[in-house]
Design a protein around this motif. Sequence first.
Motif, PDB file in Angstrom:
ATOM      1  N   ARG A 103       0.832  -1.211   0.000  1.00 44.05           N
ATOM      2  CA  ARG A 103       0.000   0.000   0.000  1.00 44.05           C
ATOM      3  C   ARG A 103       0.867   1.261   0.000  1.00 44.05           C
ATOM      4  N   PRO A 172      -6.315  -8.174  -4.546  1.00 45.07           N
ATOM      5  CA  PRO A 172      -7.379  -7.232  -4.179  1.00 45.07           C
ATOM      6  C   PRO A 172      -6.868  -5.808  -3.950  1.00 45.07           C
ATOM      7  N   LEU A 173      -5.688  -5.689  -3.358  1.00 46.82           N
ATOM      8  CA  LEU A 173      -5.135  -4.355  -3.110  1.00 46.82           C
ATOM      9  C   LEU A 173      -4.724  -3.694  -4.415  1.00 46.82           C
ATOM     10  N   TRP A 175      -5.884  -4.279  -7.413  1.00 50.76           N
ATOM     11  CA  TRP A 175      -7.087  -3.932  -8.163  1.00 50.76           C
ATOM     12  C   TRP A 175      -7.688  -2.633  -7.625  1.00 50.76           C
ATOM     13  N   ARG A 176      -7.800  -2.545  -6.300  1.00 53.42           N
ATOM     14  CA  ARG A 176      -8.425  -1.374  -5.693  1.00 53.42           C
ATOM     15  C   ARG A 176      -7.613  -0.104  -5.972  1.00 53.42           C
ATOM     16  N   LEU A 180      -8.749   0.759  -9.897  1.00 50.42           N
ATOM     17  CA  LEU A 180      -9.856   1.631  -9.519  1.00 50.42           C
ATOM     18  C   LEU A 180      -9.402   3.003  -9.020  1.00 50.42           C
ATOM     19  N   ALA A 182      -8.423   3.911  -6.003  1.00 48.02           N
ATOM     20  CA  ALA A 182      -8.850   4.237  -4.640  1.00 48.02           C
ATOM     21  C   ALA A 182      -7.783   3.794  -3.649  1.00 48.02           C
ATOM     22  N   THR A 183      -7.758   4.433  -2.488  1.00 47.88           N
ATOM     23  CA  THR A 183      -6.820   4.050  -1.435  1.00 47.88           C
ATOM     24  C   THR A 183      -7.605   3.479  -0.259  1.00 47.88           C
ATOM     25  N   PRO A 184      -7.487   2.190  -0.012  1.00 45.41           N
ATOM     26  CA  PRO A 184      -8.233   1.584   1.094  1.00 45.41           C
ATOM     27  C   PRO A 184      -7.691   2.025   2.444  1.00 45.41           C
ATOM     28  N   GLU A 188      -9.659  -1.591   5.977  1.00 48.09           N
ATOM     29  CA  GLU A 188      -9.968  -2.334   4.753  1.00 48.09           C
ATOM     30  C   GLU A 188      -8.809  -3.239   4.348  1.00 48.09           C
ATOM     31  N   MET A 192      -8.834  -7.226   3.863  1.00 45.34           N
ATOM     32  CA  MET A 192      -8.296  -7.898   2.677  1.00 45.34           C
ATOM     33  C   MET A 192      -7.334  -9.001   3.075  1.00 45.34           C
TER      34      MET A 192
END
Length: 204
Positions: A103, A172-173, A175-176, A180, A182-184, A188, A192
Amino acid sequence: MERKCSDQKKKRTPSGAAVPRAELTDALYQAFFAEWAEKGFAAVSLERVAARAGAGKAAIYRRWSSRSAFAAEAVEALGLRMAVIEDRGSLEADVTDFLFRLRVVLRHPLVRRILPDLHAEAARSPEMRGLNTRIASQRRAPGAGLLERAVARGELPASLDTKLALDLIPAPLYWRMVVLGATPSRAEVTKMASAVTAGLRALA
């Protein structure tokens, strides 16, 4: 004394000599990434890169033979390596640590703009495909380490499909954040990690 002084003068590097400097190389790397993020790789201008770094175009060609070679070395030097994940004592704790570290990498604004463009270029250019593959391998290395530890602890079997597991861990990270945009939140990311851990156990 005069002769000794004369000898020293002869040994000095001429003031006009082209001596690559580490700080200039770093500045060129940073300028290249900024240009890539702003324009896209296909439109990168080495003249503009040199100007951003406060150098002449010759400074680039003394170091790299092509734009692709420049990109490869820049990514290797300042790119997407992740630190080795320390043993956190369990598979889920290791996966959580991995995702938090990833992240951090993916939050960088240049990274988020360059990666999609790199994937697009990889579909068109064998050279960029090779670079894309090397970056992917760098990202997967810490994941391979945490899988090995999980197998040693008995949390995962030695027969685990490692390639599929390494695809699953960041998916999943990535992809997000990259697809997409976005920053989870930390909560979140923790969720994940739990889902990924369950998936890894299901693979077993």
